[in-house]
Design an enzyme around this catalytic site. Structure first.
Site, PDB file in Angstrom:
ATOM      1  N   SER A   1       0.752  -1.254   0.132  1.00 54.73           N
ATOM      2  CA  SER A   1      -0.004  -0.037   0.110  1.00 54.73           C
ATOM      3  C   SER A   1       0.799   1.223  -0.075  1.00 54.73           C
ATOM      4  CB  SER A   1      -0.901  -0.146   1.352  1.00 54.73           C
ATOM      5  OG  SER A   1      -1.671  -1.123   1.091  1.00 54.73           O
TER       6      SER A   1
HETATM    7  N1  SAH Z   1      -0.142  -4.750   4.151  1.00 60.53           N
HETATM    8  C1  SAH Z   1       0.358  -5.295   2.861  1.00 60.53           C
HETATM    9  C2  SAH Z   1      -0.615  -4.895   1.772  1.00 60.53           C
HETATM   10  C3  SAH Z   1      -1.003  -6.103   0.665  1.00 60.53           C
HETATM   11  S1  SAH Z   1      -2.417  -5.992  -0.222  1.00 60.53           S
HETATM   12  C4  SAH Z   1       1.589  -4.549   2.622  1.00 60.53           C
HETATM   13  O1  SAH Z   1       2.173  -3.799   3.075  1.00 60.53           O
HETATM   14  O2  SAH Z   1       2.463  -5.130   1.654  1.00 60.53           O
HETATM   15  C5  SAH Z   1      -3.632  -6.922   0.484  1.00 60.53           C
HETATM   16  C6  SAH Z   1      -3.276  -8.268   0.692  1.00 60.53           C
HETATM   17  O3  SAH Z   1      -4.371  -8.776   1.162  1.00 60.53           O
HETATM   18  C7  SAH Z   1      -2.710  -9.076  -0.424  1.00 60.53           C
HETATM   19  O4  SAH Z   1      -1.568  -9.755  -0.256  1.00 60.53           O
HETATM   20  C8  SAH Z   1      -4.006 -10.323  -0.753  1.00 60.53           C
HETATM   21  O5  SAH Z   1      -3.315 -11.389  -0.902  1.00 60.53           O
HETATM   22  C9  SAH Z   1      -4.407 -10.106   0.881  1.00 60.53           C
HETATM   23  N2  SAH Z   1      -5.821 -10.755   1.039  1.00 60.53           N
HETATM   24  C10 SAH Z   1      -6.894 -10.492   0.168  1.00 60.53           C
HETATM   25  N3  SAH Z   1      -7.954 -11.174   0.699  1.00 60.53           N
HETATM   26  C11 SAH Z   1      -7.479 -11.757   1.813  1.00 60.53           C
HETATM   27  C12 SAH Z   1      -8.027 -12.769   2.858  1.00 60.53           C
HETATM   28  N4  SAH Z   1      -9.241 -12.995   2.859  1.00 60.53           N
HETATM   29  N5  SAH Z   1      -7.490 -13.288   3.644  1.00 60.53           N
HETATM   30  C13 SAH Z   1      -6.020 -12.690   3.852  1.00 60.53           C
HETATM   31  N6  SAH Z   1      -5.517 -11.927   3.144  1.00 60.53           N
HETATM   32  C14 SAH Z   1      -6.216 -11.664   2.062  1.00 60.53           C
END
Ligand code: SAH
Length: 217
Positions: A61
């Site tokens: 993000s």
């Molecule tokens: N906080 C992360 C942002 C990642 S983007 C960072 O700093 O890099 C959001 C993430 O949520 C993705 O990796 C995606 O695979 C995950 N995601 C989506 N649905 C999900 C679920 N039901 N349970 C766990 N993770 C999920």
């Protein structure tokens, strides 16, 4: 050297200039090396004012939105925090700098494996990892934990998952982007003696939360 001045500029121009004042949040952004959480070929973009691709169609993000969510949660040093969407592990590290324990859930196995390896290398000892559907919270995770002081969801849901509000401790706060697949509102839910109180922190754009209480795919 190069990275540390980029990091300082990110904090000054992207966070402080836009109203991030929580000292604990700012200090965590100083300490965690964002460039280590980015694929090597785009490492030079690490401190840009934008989300970046981390593979598997997912993104790390934008720094400001992470800081805003963390500041809004009013994190305390003894908090037990549940994070849904580990992704690169960057926000996991920021949280682990501030609070007592972080429980993080990710549905893509390669992402959580890489994040865990990196966070171990960076010597974080207060993080627990779960591969699975985070819309259900920490259900069946190890160690057992049924309630959290704060819950932070880094992906966008069509509705607020009841499993997550059900795992909020009294006076706990959940922050989650809610809306359609392209645009959402950042919603905060606080559990009070009189029930759940909702507030809206403004518009945002996140990748979809996929799972039993999220989007189907
Ligand atoms: N906080 C992360 C942002 C990642 S983007 C960072 O700093 O890099 C959001 C993430 O949520 C993705 O990796 C995606 O695979 C995950 N995601 C989506 N649905 C999900 C679920 N039901 N349970 C766990 N993770 C999920």
């Amino acid at each position: 050297m190069k990275h540390s001045s980029s990091c300082e500029n990110m904090i000054k121009y992207q966070l402080v200039a836009r109203g991030i004042t929580d000292e604990r949040v700012l200090k965590a952004f100083f300490k965690v090396p964002r460039h280590k959480f980015i694929p090597i070929d785009i490492e030079h973009l690490a401190y840009n004012d934008s989300p970046l691709s981390i593979g598997e169609g997912q993104t790390i993000s934008q720094p400001y939105i992470v800081a805003l969510m963390m500041q809004t949660l009013e994190l305390k040093k003894d908090d037990i925090v549940l994070e849904i969407g580990t992704g690169s592990g960057y926000q996991t590290a920021l949280l682990a700098e501030i609070v007592g324990e972080v429980f993080t859930v990710e549905r893509i196995s390669s992402l959580i494996r890489n994040a865990e390896t990196l966070l171990n290398k960076l010597d974080y000892k207060n993080i627990y990892y779960k591969f699975g559907d985070g819309t259900l919270g920490w259900q069946d995770g190890h160690p057992e934990q049924s309630e959290f002081d704060k819950i932070i969801v880094a992906a966008a849901a069509p509705d607020i998952p009841e499993s997550l509000t059900g795992q909020l401790a009294m006076n706990g706060k959940l922050i989650i982007p809610t809306g359609n697949r392209t645009f959402q509102q950042l919603v905060v839910i606080t559990r009070t003696e009189d029930g759940y109180v909702h507030t809206n922190e403004g518009g945002c754009m996140f990748v979809p939360l996929i799972g039993a209480e999220g989007w189907e795919k």
